[in-house]
Design a protein around this motif. Structure first.
Motif, PDB file in Angstrom:
ATOM      1  N   LEU A 286       0.832  -1.208   0.000  1.00  0.00           N
ATOM      2  CA  LEU A 286       0.000   0.000   0.000  1.00  0.00           C
ATOM      3  C   LEU A 286       0.869   1.261   0.000  1.00  0.00           C
ATOM      4  CD1 LEU A 286      -2.819   1.176   0.084  1.00  0.00           C
ATOM      5  CD2 LEU A 286      -2.799   0.961   2.568  1.00  0.00           C
ATOM      6  N   TYR A 287       1.907   1.276   0.829  1.00  0.00           N
ATOM      7  CA  TYR A 287       2.783   2.442   0.882  1.00  0.00           C
ATOM      8  C   TYR A 287       3.509   2.646  -0.444  1.00  0.00           C
ATOM      9  CZ  TYR A 287       2.344   3.504   5.860  1.00  0.00           C
ATOM     10  OH  TYR A 287       1.877   3.897   7.082  1.00  0.00           O
ATOM     11  N   THR A 288       3.949   1.547  -1.048  1.00  0.00           N
ATOM     12  CA  THR A 288       4.620   1.648  -2.349  1.00  0.00           C
ATOM     13  C   THR A 288       3.673   2.198  -3.405  1.00  0.00           C
ATOM     14  OG1 THR A 288       6.023  -0.247  -1.770  1.00  0.00           O
ATOM     15  CG2 THR A 288       5.905   0.355  -4.087  1.00  0.00           C
ATOM     16  N   SER A 289       2.435   1.737  -3.390  1.00  0.00           N
ATOM     17  CA  SER A 289       1.448   2.202  -4.374  1.00  0.00           C
ATOM     18  C   SER A 289       1.187   3.694  -4.228  1.00  0.00           C
ATOM     19  CB  SER A 289       0.137   1.421  -4.214  1.00  0.00           C
ATOM     20  OG  SER A 289       0.346   0.042  -4.375  1.00  0.00           O
ATOM     21  N   VAL A 290       0.984   4.144  -2.984  1.00  0.00           N
ATOM     22  CA  VAL A 290       0.733   5.574  -2.750  1.00  0.00           C
ATOM     23  C   VAL A 290       1.945   6.397  -3.171  1.00  0.00           C
ATOM     24  CG1 VAL A 290       0.296   7.326  -0.990  1.00  0.00           C
ATOM     25  CG2 VAL A 290      -0.922   5.153  -0.902  1.00  0.00           C
ATOM     26  N   GLY A 291       3.151   5.938  -2.800  1.00  0.00           N
ATOM     27  CA  GLY A 291       4.356   6.666  -3.171  1.00  0.00           C
ATOM     28  C   GLY A 291       4.562   6.723  -4.674  1.00  0.00           C
ATOM     29  N   PHE A 292       4.401   5.583  -5.333  1.00  0.00           N
ATOM     30  CA  PHE A 292       4.628   5.491  -6.778  1.00  0.00           C
ATOM     31  C   PHE A 292       3.650   6.375  -7.553  1.00  0.00           C
ATOM     32  CE2 PHE A 292       4.000   3.664 -10.966  1.00  0.00           C
ATOM     33  CZ  PHE A 292       5.281   3.358 -11.385  1.00  0.00           C
TER      34      PHE A 292
END
Length: 455
Positions: A286-292
């Protein structure tokens, strides 16, 4: 055949039939009990998973696009998963050491600081006298980390509210005025001494954050630019800021031991796949998706919180800023509770009959101090990175490795070729590198921002 024999045979058959029915009933009841036990165990595991997600998913998720701005798209994805893997592995190490030390000390459960103290007490003679220092160090780092988070929350709330108010008024107040206006309400909320009375605030905050994130995703995925418009790698100079922000967002080690200690089946926490592995995979993804996608959407305009990039003129976007600002404002009281407990336990014996008055004074002073620090460092991005680099690289990476070294030093030993030693030294060096470079880069960024504002 005599009547007595016939009656005896009928009685025997009746007894056998009754026994068979009782056996069948026992089997059915046993199966139902087993099924119920499995369901209860699954429910307990699900509850723990939900609490782990709630403890790990905080305001840091809103800063992940800025982390990707400091890393680049492709490198950000790879590095976030690497940091997530290291943080998860260090939690596994901590829990494994806790199980070993519980058996050695014959106690049912241990907290983070208690694990360190027990490890040093049972470790090599040279480190046994440092057991109290180890416990106190972890407690103070936890306190500093959570108070640092409170400072970040104040900056976050003030910036989001300022954006909304500035749109509707011509008087563009300084950011610090919003912080000062928040202070009396923060002091009042933090006079609450019992955590159960803060539970409603937690429920409201969770609802507001979930709603705000859903609307934020709507804005992120509208009119998405092409991947080629963003670099896959930023610069080496920016990477320490990425590290500090990412570890600030990902590290939820403060909630791990209380959750594991309260599980009905603690082995389910670190098993395969296990509550911890599932929870951390969800969090990292989830954090990677939001960051990306957040960085892909806003590029060089990415701010310290993705909500600050939302349109200032649209009512829906304004509602997101207000909702998440209110949610983070309520979360302040929950974050404040733990450091206050740590500090109060350390000093309450000094006040004699005036303990209650002293506690309220300390609570007030701490809230004023967090507002003062936030006013002195109102730049959200470097502040988040600084807290992550200083506190969470030590708590989440270095301390678990040190605890395992001390726990394993004599029994069961460091393994063939001392691989436990070399492995943990590598983890400690990684944490030290992140600590030093992240702290330096964050302070450098804060100083440069301060110099620019002064000019």
């Amino acid at each position: 055949m005599s009547v007595a024999v016939i009656v005896s045979m009928h009685m025997l058959r009746t007894v056998l039939i009754v026994c068979i029915y009782m056996l069948q009933a026992a089997v059915i009841v046993s199966m139902d009990m087993l099924r119920a036990a499995v369901i209860v165990s699954m429910d307990m595991d699900m509850d723990t998973l939900i609490h782990l997600l709630k403890g790990s998913l905080g305001s840091g998720i809103l800063a992940m696009p800025l982390a990707f701005y400091n890393s680049g798209l492709l490198f950000g994805v790879l590095a976030t998963f690497v940091i997530g893997f290291i943080c998860t592995y260090c939690v596994h190490v901590l829990v494994k050491c806790a199980h070993i030390l519980c058996r050695r000390t014959q106690v049912p459960s241990l907290g983070f600081a208690e694990i360190a103290e027990a490890a040093f007490l049972a470790g090599p003679p040279a480190v046994q006298r440092l057991s109290g220092v180890a416990s106190a160090t972890i407690n103070w780092f936890l306190g500093i980390d959570l108070l640092g988070c409170c400072c970040v929350y104040i900056v976050f709330v003030a910036k989001n509210l300022k954006q909304v108010v500035d749109f509707y008024t011509d008087d563009h107040w300084d950011l610090r005025i919003y912080m000062v206006l928040m202070m009396p309400v923060l002091i009042a909320i933090n006079m609450v001494r019992n955590l159960k009375y803060l539970a409603p605030l937690s429920m409201i905050a969770n609802l507001l954050i979930a709603t705000g994130l859903a609307i934020t995703f709507y804005y992120i995925f509208s009119d998405m630019p092409a991947l080629e418009t963003r670099p896959n790698f930023s610069t080496w100079h920016q990477l320490p800021l990425f590290f500090g922000t990412a570890i600030f967002a990902l590290e939820g080690i403060g909630v791990v031991m209380p959750l594991e200690n309260n599980m009905k089946t603690p082995t389910h926490f670190v098993g395969c796949p296990g509550v911890l592995n599932i929870g951390m995979f969800v969090v990292v993804t989830l954090y990677t998706s939001v960051g990306f996608f957040g960085y892909l959407k806003y590029g060089d305009e990415t701010k310290g919180s993705i909500t600050l990039n939302l349109p200032t003129e649209e009512v829906l976007a304004q509602s997101v800023k207000v909702m998440i600002a209110v949610a983070i404002f309520f979360t302040y009281a929950l974050q404040f509770y733990v450091p206050m407990e740590i500090i109060w336990k350390a000093v309450n014996h000094r006040f004699g009959a005036h303990k209650l008055t002293a506690e309220y004074i300390i609570r007030t002073v701490l809230v004023i101090a967090t507002v003062g620090i936030a006013a002195a460092i109102p730049n959200l991005g470097p502040f988040i990175s600084l807290v992550g680099a200083v506190c969470l690289s030590t708590l989440g990476i270095m301390f678990p490795a040190i605890i395992e070294l001390v726990t394993f030093w004599e029994d069961p030993g460091l393994g063939r070729f001392n691989w436990v030693l070399w492995k943990n030294l590598a983890i400690i060096l990684f944490g030290v590198l992140g600590f030093v470079t992240g702290t330096y880069s964050s302070i450098d960024e804060i100083v440069r921002e301060f110099g620019t504002n002064v000019e």
